[in-house]
Scaffold this active site. Structure first.
Site, PDB file in Angstrom:
ATOM      1  N   GLY A  42      34.058 -71.063   7.506  1.00 30.33           N
ATOM      2  CA  GLY A  42      33.851 -72.514   7.512  1.00 30.33           C
ATOM      3  C   GLY A  42      33.108 -72.878   6.242  1.00 30.33           C
ATOM      4  N   ALA A  43      33.877 -73.259   5.208  1.00 33.89           N
ATOM      5  CA  ALA A  43      33.259 -73.542   3.903  1.00 33.89           C
ATOM      6  C   ALA A  43      33.054 -75.036   3.714  1.00 33.89           C
ATOM      7  CB  ALA A  43      34.133 -72.972   2.788  1.00 33.89           C
ATOM      8  N   GLY A  44      32.689 -75.725   4.800  1.00 34.08           N
ATOM      9  CA  GLY A  44      32.401 -77.156   4.708  1.00 34.08           C
ATOM     10  C   GLY A  44      30.982 -77.381   4.204  1.00 34.08           C
ATOM     11  N   GLY A  47      28.386 -74.659   5.680  1.00 32.58           N
ATOM     12  CA  GLY A  47      28.688 -73.320   5.169  1.00 32.58           C
ATOM     13  C   GLY A  47      28.379 -73.218   3.686  1.00 32.58           C
ATOM     14  N   ASP A  67      37.916 -70.090   4.928  1.00 34.33           N
ATOM     15  CA  ASP A  67      38.170 -71.411   5.499  1.00 34.33           C
ATOM     16  C   ASP A  67      39.683 -71.589   5.618  1.00 34.33           C
ATOM     17  OD1 ASP A  67      36.255 -74.226   5.515  1.00 34.33           O
ATOM     18  OD2 ASP A  67      38.436 -74.495   5.597  1.00 34.33           O
ATOM     19  N   ARG A 116      29.997 -83.785  14.635  1.00 32.86           N
ATOM     20  CA  ARG A 116      30.183 -85.019  15.415  1.00 32.86           C
ATOM     21  C   ARG A 116      30.149 -86.234  14.486  1.00 32.86           C
ATOM     22  NH1 ARG A 116      24.319 -86.055  17.877  1.00 32.86           N
ATOM     23  NH2 ARG A 116      23.137 -84.911  16.315  1.00 32.86           N
ATOM     24  N   ASN A 129      36.292 -77.789  18.786  1.00 34.21           N
ATOM     25  CA  ASN A 129      35.680 -76.584  18.199  1.00 34.21           C
ATOM     26  C   ASN A 129      35.886 -75.313  19.023  1.00 34.21           C
ATOM     27  OD1 ASN A 129      34.929 -78.083  16.038  1.00 34.21           O
ATOM     28  ND2 ASN A 129      32.772 -78.288  16.584  1.00 34.21           N
ATOM     29  N   VAL A 152      26.860 -71.241  14.355  1.00 34.28           N
ATOM     30  CA  VAL A 152      26.186 -72.479  13.949  1.00 34.28           C
ATOM     31  C   VAL A 152      26.966 -73.699  14.462  1.00 34.28           C
ATOM     32  CG1 VAL A 152      25.346 -73.807  11.958  1.00 34.28           C
ATOM     33  CG2 VAL A 152      25.327 -71.299  11.871  1.00 34.28           C
ATOM     34  N   HIS A 209      19.861 -77.295  21.939  1.00 40.74           N
ATOM     35  CA  HIS A 209      19.742 -77.919  20.615  1.00 40.74           C
ATOM     36  C   HIS A 209      19.841 -79.426  20.787  1.00 40.74           C
ATOM     37  CE1 HIS A 209      20.046 -78.504  16.414  1.00 40.74           C
ATOM     38  NE2 HIS A 209      21.354 -78.574  16.316  1.00 40.74           N
TER      39      HIS A 209
END
Ligand SMILES: NC(=O)c1ccc[n+]([C@@H]2O[C@H](COP(=O)([O-])OP(=O)(O)OC[C@H]3O[C@@H](n4cnc5c(N)ncnc54)[C@H](O)[C@@H]3O)[C@@H](O)[C@H]2O)c1
EC number: 1.1.1.37
Length: 343
Positions: A42-44, A47, A67, A116, A129, A152, A209
């Protein structure tokens, strides 16, 4: 004079000293991290933020950014590698979309999935997800079956539980990040309210969380002095409420993306604790095995993070009010897990 200097520069003693210094530096560099290969899936925004720190701090030798948007991950990885080199790091960063890139990874951080949107809860993104986590765990099982996994993606409590149940590994190998970030948020707001340095502030949160977070205010101190010495109970309650909604506050302001910098630092702290075998006490989303009166659930609790991953869950004695808050939070997470199992 020049001749004398040259003789000193090339003297056998100096050469031996230089050799010893060289061996020491090489040994030091080699001993800097215990993780050879780390993958971030996940290279958003999150990440990327985590990867930048991990690469610059040389927390692993090889850093893979994976990703579904392979070229994006490749481009980010190249940029990051060059930035790391400029910072004096030898961590090699590369990116792409192929699951084979996970081959041999010792530590995998999962930051894939949608964040979100304003007005949504973390649980609202579960249906999107969940299949993402399922497919990533299938890849991890195939390519890096013994890797330590740090989850995460949100809803992090539920998805940590899911990742752990799919992994076939013990709880020491699969856990999640939430409390390091929640604690940092709380420290910011305490520093703002009191004017004291955030360096001297310690805070502790348990539970789910976000909204169902359980702050343990009697463990919050500034320079070893209890927080209640400086703030009224109303002020403390305001800080707790703002911390619970800390992610939503940022999301409401940014609108197009959720928090990323502070989550990135939180991930890097946990990775550093593992990579350097630090035996740090940090909050983590852990599978409970009877601690705090709960089993078969993933909850935020203080843990020892060491080279092997989550080495220990620390069970603190809770007073009646704290236990009631913890139970309420655990009941909520248990309902969320049941909802996930029904999907
Ligand atoms: N636990 C925490 O404290 C915390 C904090 C912040 C954000 N988050 C969560 O982290 C996640 C990521 O947030 P973000 O802001 O980086 O989102 P983002 O949209 O910027 O990035 C998500 C990335 O995941 C990728 N992706 C989607 N499916 C994938 C798959 N199957 N394999 C590999 N990559 C895939 C997307 O292409 C995208 O690049 C969200 O779920 C967010 O809610 C958690």
């Amino acid at each position: 004079m020049a001749g004398i200097n040259l003789r000193v520069a090339f003297s056998p003693q100096r050469a031996i000293l230089l050799c010893i210094a060289g061996v020491f530096l090489v040994a030091r560099a080699a001993g800097r991290c215990h993780v050879n290969k780390l993958a971030i899936v996940g290279a958003g925004m999150v990440g990327e933020a985590a990867a930048q720190i991990i690469a610059r701090e040389e927390l692993c030798r090889e850093l893979v950014l994976m990703d579904v948007q392979g070229e994006l991950a490749q481009g980010k990885a190249l940029d990051m590698w060059q930035a790391a080199v400029e910072s004096g790091s030898d961590t090699r960063v590369y990116g792409g979309a192929k699951a084979e890139m996970l081959d041999g990874a010792e530590l995998v951080v999962i930051t894939a999935g949608v964040p979100r949107k304003p007005g949504q809860s973390r649980q609202d993104v579960l249906s999107i997800n969940l299949p993402i986590i399922d497919s990533i765990m299938a890849d991890i099982k195939h390519h890096a079956p013994t890797a330590t996994v740090l989850v995460v993606s949100n809803p992090v409590d539920v998805l940590t539980y899911r990742a752990w149940s799919l992994s076939g590994q013990g709880r020491s190998k699969v856990f999640g990040q939430a409390g390091v970030l929640d604690t940092a948020r709380m420290k910011c707001f305490i520093a703002e309210q009191t004017g004291f340095s955030a360096r001297d502030i310690t805070a502790l949160v348990l539970g789910g969380h976000g909204d169902s977070m359980v702050p343990l205010m009697r463990y919050c101190q500034i320079g070893s002095v209890p927080l209640s010495h400086f703030l009224s109970s109303e002020q403390i309650e305001q800080i707790v409420e703002r911390t619970r909604k800390g992610g939503g506050e940022i999301l409401g302001l940014k609108k197009l993306g959720s928090a990323c910098d502070a989550p990135g630092v939180a991930i890097a702290q946990m990775v550093d604790a593992i990579a350097n075998g630090r035996n740090r006490i940090l909050p983590a989303v852990a599978i409970l095995e009877g601690e705090y009166g709960r089993t078969d659930i993933a909850m935020g609790v203080p843990c020892v993070l060491a080279g092997e991953g989550l080495a220990q869950v620390i069970e603190l004695p809770l007073d009646a009010q704290e236990q009631a808050m913890f139970d309420q939070s655990a009941d909520q997470v248990a309902r969320d897990i049941a909802e996930m199992k029904a999907l």
